[in-house]
Each structure stands twice: as structure tokens, then as C-alpha cells.
Design a protein around this motif. Structure first.
Motif, PDB file in Angstrom:
ATOM      1  N   GLY A 184       0.806  -1.216   0.000  1.00 33.81           N
ATOM      2  CA  GLY A 184       0.000   0.000   0.000  1.00 33.81           C
ATOM      3  C   GLY A 184       0.836   1.262   0.000  1.00 33.81           C
ATOM      4  N   ALA A 185       0.134   2.388  -0.089  1.00 30.25           N
ATOM      5  CA  ALA A 185       0.705   3.743  -0.101  1.00 30.25           C
ATOM      6  C   ALA A 185       1.448   4.019  -1.418  1.00 30.25           C
ATOM      7  CB  ALA A 185       1.588   3.981   1.109  1.00 30.25           C
ATOM      8  N   LYS A 186       1.990   5.230  -1.490  1.00 30.52           N
ATOM      9  CA  LYS A 186       2.643   5.663  -2.729  1.00 30.52           C
ATOM     10  C   LYS A 186       3.980   4.935  -2.906  1.00 30.52           C
ATOM     11  CE  LYS A 186       0.320  10.027  -3.057  1.00 30.52           C
ATOM     12  NZ  LYS A 186       0.218  11.198  -2.206  1.00 30.52           N
ATOM     13  N   PRO A 187       4.472   4.854  -4.161  1.00 28.65           N
ATOM     14  CA  PRO A 187       5.736   4.150  -4.389  1.00 28.65           C
ATOM     15  C   PRO A 187       6.841   4.636  -3.446  1.00 28.65           C
ATOM     16  CG  PRO A 187       4.727   4.727  -6.485  1.00 28.65           C
ATOM     17  CD  PRO A 187       3.866   5.353  -5.412  1.00 28.65           C
TER      18      PRO A 187
ATOM     19  N   TYR B 166      -5.490  16.588  15.084  1.00 25.88           N
ATOM     20  CA  TYR B 166      -4.101  16.723  14.639  1.00 25.88           C
ATOM     21  C   TYR B 166      -3.976  16.358  13.159  1.00 25.88           C
ATOM     22  CZ  TYR B 166       0.953  16.712  15.011  1.00 25.88           C
ATOM     23  OH  TYR B 166       2.283  17.009  14.846  1.00 25.88           O
ATOM     24  N   ARG B 167      -4.680  15.296  12.773  1.00 24.73           N
ATOM     25  CA  ARG B 167      -4.639  14.877  11.360  1.00 24.73           C
ATOM     26  C   ARG B 167      -5.275  15.942  10.464  1.00 24.73           C
ATOM     27  NH1 ARG B 167      -6.357   8.691  10.668  1.00 24.73           N
ATOM     28  NH2 ARG B 167      -5.102   8.811   8.819  1.00 24.73           N
ATOM     29  N   LEU B 168      -6.299  16.586  10.984  1.00 25.69           N
ATOM     30  CA  LEU B 168      -6.966  17.644  10.212  1.00 25.69           C
ATOM     31  C   LEU B 168      -6.038  18.849  10.059  1.00 25.69           C
ATOM     32  CD1 LEU B 168      -9.623  18.485   8.862  1.00 25.69           C
ATOM     33  CD2 LEU B 168     -10.368  19.417  11.052  1.00 25.69           C
TER      34      LEU B 168
ATOM     35  N   ASP C 289       3.788  -0.978  -3.627  1.00 28.00           N
ATOM     36  CA  ASP C 289       2.934   0.200  -3.462  1.00 28.00           C
ATOM     37  C   ASP C 289       1.472  -0.162  -3.747  1.00 28.00           C
ATOM     38  OD1 ASP C 289       1.982   1.204  -6.223  1.00 28.00           O
ATOM     39  OD2 ASP C 289       4.121   0.799  -6.546  1.00 28.00           O
ATOM     40  N   GLY C 290       0.595   0.766  -3.401  1.00 31.48           N
ATOM     41  CA  GLY C 290      -0.839   0.470  -3.477  1.00 31.48           C
ATOM     42  C   GLY C 290      -1.508   1.011  -4.723  1.00 31.48           C
ATOM     43  N   TYR C 291      -0.727   1.389  -5.733  1.00 27.79           N
ATOM     44  CA  TYR C 291      -1.327   1.966  -6.932  1.00 27.79           C
ATOM     45  C   TYR C 291      -1.139   1.020  -8.115  1.00 27.79           C
ATOM     46  CZ  TYR C 291      -2.090   5.908  -3.964  1.00 27.79           C
ATOM     47  OH  TYR C 291      -2.539   6.696  -2.931  1.00 27.79           O
ATOM     48  N   PHE C 292      -1.821  -0.130  -8.028  1.00 28.51           N
ATOM     49  CA  PHE C 292      -1.728  -1.147  -9.076  1.00 28.51           C
ATOM     50  C   PHE C 292      -3.101  -1.299  -9.724  1.00 28.51           C
ATOM     51  CE2 PHE C 292      -2.410  -2.947  -4.867  1.00 28.51           C
ATOM     52  CZ  PHE C 292      -3.574  -3.670  -5.040  1.00 28.51           C
TER      53      PHE C 292
ATOM     54  N   GLY D 151     -13.710  17.381   4.413  1.00 30.16           N
ATOM     55  CA  GLY D 151     -14.890  16.804   3.749  1.00 30.16           C
ATOM     56  C   GLY D 151     -15.208  15.437   4.329  1.00 30.16           C
ATOM     57  N   ARG D 152     -14.165  14.588   4.466  1.00 35.02           N
ATOM     58  CA  ARG D 152     -14.352  13.245   5.017  1.00 35.02           C
ATOM     59  C   ARG D 152     -14.799  13.323   6.471  1.00 35.02           C
ATOM     60  NH1 ARG D 152      -8.865  10.116   3.732  1.00 35.02           N
ATOM     61  NH2 ARG D 152      -9.763   8.824   5.362  1.00 35.02           N
ATOM     62  N   MET D 153     -14.227  14.279   7.199  1.00 36.03           N
ATOM     63  CA  MET D 153     -14.524  14.336   8.636  1.00 36.03           C
ATOM     64  C   MET D 153     -15.936  14.819   8.920  1.00 36.03           C
ATOM     65  SD  MET D 153     -11.074  15.256  10.577  1.00 36.03           S
ATOM     66  CE  MET D 153      -9.766  14.037  10.652  1.00 36.03           C
TER      67      MET D 153
ATOM     68  N   LEU E 129      -4.667   0.425   1.652  1.00 32.00           N
ATOM     69  CA  LEU E 129      -5.143   1.030   0.408  1.00 32.00           C
ATOM     70  C   LEU E 129      -6.205   2.083   0.673  1.00 32.00           C
ATOM     71  CD1 LEU E 129      -5.627  -2.311  -1.616  1.00 32.00           C
ATOM     72  CD2 LEU E 129      -3.591  -0.857  -1.563  1.00 32.00           C
ATOM     73  N   GLY E 130      -6.446   2.406   1.944  1.00 26.19           N
ATOM     74  CA  GLY E 130      -7.551   3.295   2.300  1.00 26.19           C
ATOM     75  C   GLY E 130      -8.854   2.508   2.344  1.00 26.19           C
ATOM     76  N   ALA E 131      -9.818   3.069   3.077  1.00 20.86           N
ATOM     77  CA  ALA E 131     -11.119   2.389   3.236  1.00 20.86           C
ATOM     78  C   ALA E 131     -12.146   2.982   2.251  1.00 20.86           C
ATOM     79  CB  ALA E 131     -11.625   2.571   4.662  1.00 20.86           C
ATOM     80  N   PRO E 132     -13.051   2.202   1.704  1.00 21.89           N
ATOM     81  CA  PRO E 132     -13.254   0.784   1.953  1.00 21.89           C
ATOM     82  C   PRO E 132     -12.539  -0.120   0.941  1.00 21.89           C
ATOM     83  CG  PRO E 132     -15.130   1.611   0.727  1.00 21.89           C
ATOM     84  CD  PRO E 132     -14.159   2.759   0.875  1.00 21.89           C
ATOM     85  N   LYS E 133     -11.611   0.502   0.178  1.00 24.65           N
ATOM     86  CA  LYS E 133     -10.922  -0.275  -0.856  1.00 24.65           C
ATOM     87  C   LYS E 133     -10.192  -1.485  -0.246  1.00 24.65           C
ATOM     88  CE  LYS E 133      -7.882   0.511  -4.771  1.00 24.65           C
ATOM     89  NZ  LYS E 133      -7.126   1.487  -5.548  1.00 24.65           N
ATOM     90  N   GLN E 134      -9.477  -1.251   0.875  1.00 25.16           N
ATOM     91  CA  GLN E 134      -8.669  -2.337   1.461  1.00 25.16           C
ATOM     92  C   GLN E 134      -9.551  -3.456   2.021  1.00 25.16           C
ATOM     93  OE1 GLN E 134      -6.611   0.281   4.070  1.00 25.16           O
ATOM     94  NE2 GLN E 134      -8.260   0.363   5.564  1.00 25.16           N
TER      95      GLN E 134
ATOM     96  N   LEU F 119      -5.141  -1.325   7.129  1.00 26.38           N
ATOM     97  CA  LEU F 119      -4.694  -0.300   8.078  1.00 26.38           C
ATOM     98  C   LEU F 119      -4.549   1.112   7.508  1.00 26.38           C
ATOM     99  CD1 LEU F 119      -2.068  -2.306  10.153  1.00 26.38           C
ATOM    100  CD2 LEU F 119      -4.437  -1.876  10.691  1.00 26.38           C
ATOM    101  N   GLY F 120      -5.310   1.437   6.471  1.00 28.29           N
ATOM    102  CA  GLY F 120      -5.361   2.824   5.982  1.00 28.29           C
ATOM    103  C   GLY F 120      -4.006   3.457   5.779  1.00 28.29           C
ATOM    104  N   GLY F 121      -3.792   4.599   6.454  1.00 26.28           N
ATOM    105  CA  GLY F 121      -2.566   5.375   6.232  1.00 26.28           C
ATOM    106  C   GLY F 121      -1.410   4.972   7.141  1.00 26.28           C
TER     107      GLY F 121
HETATM  108  N1  UDP Z   1      -3.786   4.326  -1.125  1.00 24.71           N
HETATM  109  C1  UDP Z   1      -3.272   3.309  -1.909  1.00 24.71           C
HETATM  110  N2  UDP Z   1      -3.904   2.997  -3.066  1.00 24.71           N
HETATM  111  C2  UDP Z   1      -5.020   3.645  -3.485  1.00 24.71           C
HETATM  112  C3  UDP Z   1      -5.565   4.659  -2.663  1.00 24.71           C
HETATM  113  C4  UDP Z   1      -4.913   4.984  -1.480  1.00 24.71           C
HETATM  114  O1  UDP Z   1      -2.262   2.705  -1.571  1.00 24.71           O
HETATM  115  O2  UDP Z   1      -5.538   3.301  -4.554  1.00 24.71           O
HETATM  116  C5  UDP Z   1      -3.096   4.640   0.133  1.00 24.71           C
HETATM  117  C6  UDP Z   1      -2.708   6.101   0.323  1.00 24.71           C
HETATM  118  O3  UDP Z   1      -1.491   6.372  -0.355  1.00 24.71           O
HETATM  119  C7  UDP Z   1      -2.569   6.160   1.829  1.00 24.71           C
HETATM  120  C8  UDP Z   1      -3.632   5.177   2.309  1.00 24.71           C
HETATM  121  O4  UDP Z   1      -3.978   4.369   1.194  1.00 24.71           O
HETATM  122  O5  UDP Z   1      -1.305   5.691   2.220  1.00 24.71           O
HETATM  123  C9  UDP Z   1      -4.919   5.822   2.821  1.00 24.71           C
HETATM  124  O6  UDP Z   1      -4.612   6.691   3.808  1.00 24.71           O
HETATM  125  P1  UDP Z   1      -5.714   7.505   4.612  1.00 24.71           P
HETATM  126  O7  UDP Z   1      -5.000   8.399   5.553  1.00 24.71           O
HETATM  127  O8  UDP Z   1      -6.710   8.100   3.682  1.00 24.71           O
HETATM  128  O9  UDP Z   1      -6.454   6.311   5.366  1.00 24.71           O
HETATM  129  P2  UDP Z   1      -7.123   6.264   6.794  1.00 24.71           P
HETATM  130  O10 UDP Z   1      -6.036   5.861   7.739  1.00 24.71           O
HETATM  131  O11 UDP Z   1      -7.757   7.578   7.067  1.00 24.71           O
HETATM  132  O12 UDP Z   1      -8.141   5.157   6.562  1.00 24.71           O
END
Ligand code: UDP
Length: 240
Positions: free
Chosen positions: A107-110, A210-212, A134-137, A220-222, A159-164, A183-185
Motif C-alpha cells: 500500500g501507499a505511494k511508491p 491533529y490529522r486535520l 505500493d498500493g497503486y496497481f 470533507g471526510r470528517m 489502500l484506504g477504506a473501503p478499498k482495502q 490499516l489505511g494510512g
Molecule cells: N492508497 C493506496 N492505493 C489507493 C488509494 C490509497 O495505496 O488506490 C493509500 C494512500 O497512499 C494512503 C492510504 O492508502 O497511504 C490511505 O490513507 P488515509 O490516511 O486516507 O487512510 P485512513 O487511515 O484515514 O483510513
């Protein structure tokens, strides 16, 4: 039995109990996965049946953040404590390191998962980083093949929710891993790309603020949070 918060069932466990259960799952062949919904994901599940199905099918549903804890309390069925996903994984790594268990970071950026892996290996000597991607496949296939080749004990899916959650649900029977966690970010935090709220803010349950502050685009999400609270109050009034 799970504790219902607006249609999402949470496992009423402390952090220590969650880690015990996670560790036990590392010793079974079942394709277990852990999800850590916050109020935003609870609201998403109300509108997206596929997301709800993926969350419900998890072996462990942990309350990530204080919003869910307050919601459960207002509804009269309190949960023991918040169990943030990023902390749950760190506690798992500490235990896994003792016996040389392995984790794959997806997951996350390269470059981010790789940097996270380096930091985690330094912090938890003995923990094996089986691979990173990375998560951009576009296609799941090559990612599944790479993970299966590495054959890790645990797979983080960030990959972020609800994608993951949907990804883990869809692919759980194709992956040769014992446990997954969505695990999101968290990888951004482990890599040091995103700074975690200082402990004082965490203690005051102000991690969300703090995240905001760090990323005002999250506003928008919050905005789902006040909506979550309105729904909780509505359910309380209707239910009593
Ligand atoms: N992300 C990813 N692939 C995608 C979309 C998002 O790997 O197609 C990653 C993004 O780079 C970030 C994470 O998913 O690292 C989402 O983080 P965010 O803070 O939005 O998640 P949260 O912890 O709030 O659920």
C-alpha cells in the motif's frame, strides 16, 4: 458476541486481547483478516453493502478511534477501549519479532512501504520484512503472486477504506498468508511521511484534530463524524 454500532459489529476487546487473538490467528490456516473501522467507515457501510459485507466477514473488527467508543457508550453498550489499527500492528510486530515471523507491506505511494519496512526492521529486530509493494496497481493478480511467492505470516493492506476491506474480502482465499490487516494510512506513519499525533494529543483523544491540522483537505471526510453522532443519538432515542 459483537457490539453493534449503527449496523457494524465490533469485537469488544482491549488492545492486549486483540493482539492475543491476532497472534492465535497466525497459527491457523484460515484466511483471517482484521479491520479497524472509524466513524467514517461505519457511515460508509450504511451506504455501501459491499463494504459492509467485507467488514462483517472479518475475523476481528476493532474500534479505531474515539468516535466509535463514544458512539457505543451513548448507545448503552460500551466497548472496553479504542484499539487503533496502527498501534495494533506495532504490538503484533513486537510479538512477531521474538520468533522471527514475517510481514509483507502493501500500500501507499511508491517508496513508502519500502521506507516503512526499513524503519520497522530497525525498531523490531527479528521481524522479517518479507516484501513491499505500493498500493497503486491496476490488477490484483501480479500482487497476489508476489505476496504468495514471499509467503509472509502477515500482510498489511493499506489502500484506504473501503478499498482495502473489499480487497481483502475478494482475495482472502487466493492469498497464502495467515493474517491480513487493513490499516489505511499506517504505512505513511511508519515511514515517517505522515507524523502521528503527539502522545499528549492522543491522550486527549484529539488525534483526529491533529490529522486535520496536518491535512485540512480531510475536512470533507470528517464531516461524516457529526452525521455519525446524529445517527447514534437518533438510534438511542428510537431504541429507548
Ligand atoms: N492508497 C493506496 N492505493 C489507493 C488509494 C490509497 O495505496 O488506490 C493509500 C494512500 O497512499 C494512503 C492510504 O492508502 O497511504 C490511505 O490513507 P488515509 O490516511 O486516507 O487512510 P485512513 O487511515 O484515514 O483510513
Amino acid at each position: 458476541m459483537r457490539t453493534d454500532v449503527l449496523g457494524v459489529g465490533f469485537d469488544p476487546v482491549t488492545m492486549d486481547e486483540a493482539v492475543e487473538r491476532g497472534m492465535a490467528m497466525l497459527d491457523t490456516d484460515a484466511p483471517d483478516y482484521v479491520v479497524t473501522p472509524n466513524p467514517e467507515i461505519v457511515m460508509t457501510c450504511r451506504e455501501d453493502p459491499e463494504a459492509k459485507k467485507a467488514v462483517e466477514a472479518a475475523s476481528l473488527v476493532l474500534p479505531d478511534g474515539i468516535g466509535v467508543i463514544y458512539g457505543a457508550k451513548i448507545l448503552g453498550r460500551p466497548l472496553p477501549e479504542k484499539v487503533p489499527g496502527a498501534d495494533f500492528a506495532l504490538a503484533m510486530f513486537a510479538r512477531m519479532a521474538r520468533t522471527g515471523r514475517s510481514v509483507y507491506l502493501l500500500g501507499a505511494k511508491p517508496g513508502v512501504a519500502e521506507a516503512a519496512g526499513k524503519n520497522l526492521a530497525e525498531r523490531f529486530p527479528g521481524l522479517v520484512i518479507a516484501g513491499t509493494a505500493d498500493g497503486y496497481f491496476q490488477d490484483d493478480g501480479p500482487v497476489i503472486d508476489a505476496v504468495n511467492k514471499a509467503a509472509p505470516d502477515m500482510l498489511l493492506v493499506c489502500l484506504g477504506a473501503p478499498k482495502q476491506e473489499k480487497w481483502m474480502y475478494r482475495n482472502r482465499d487466493k492469498l497464502k498468508v495467515r493474517l491480513m490487516a487493513g490499516l489505511g494510512g499506517s504505512l505513511d506513519v511508519y515511514a515517517g511521511v505522515v507524523e502521528r499525533a503527539p502522545e499528549s494529543w492522543q491522550r486527549l483523544n484529539l488525534e483526529w484534530l491533529y490529522r486535520l491540522k496536518q491535512d485540512p483537505r480531510r475536512i470533507g471526510r470528517m464531516m461524516k463524524l457529526p452525521h455519525f453522532m446524529v445517527c447514534v443519538m437518533g438510534q438511542r432515542i428510537r431504541g429507548k
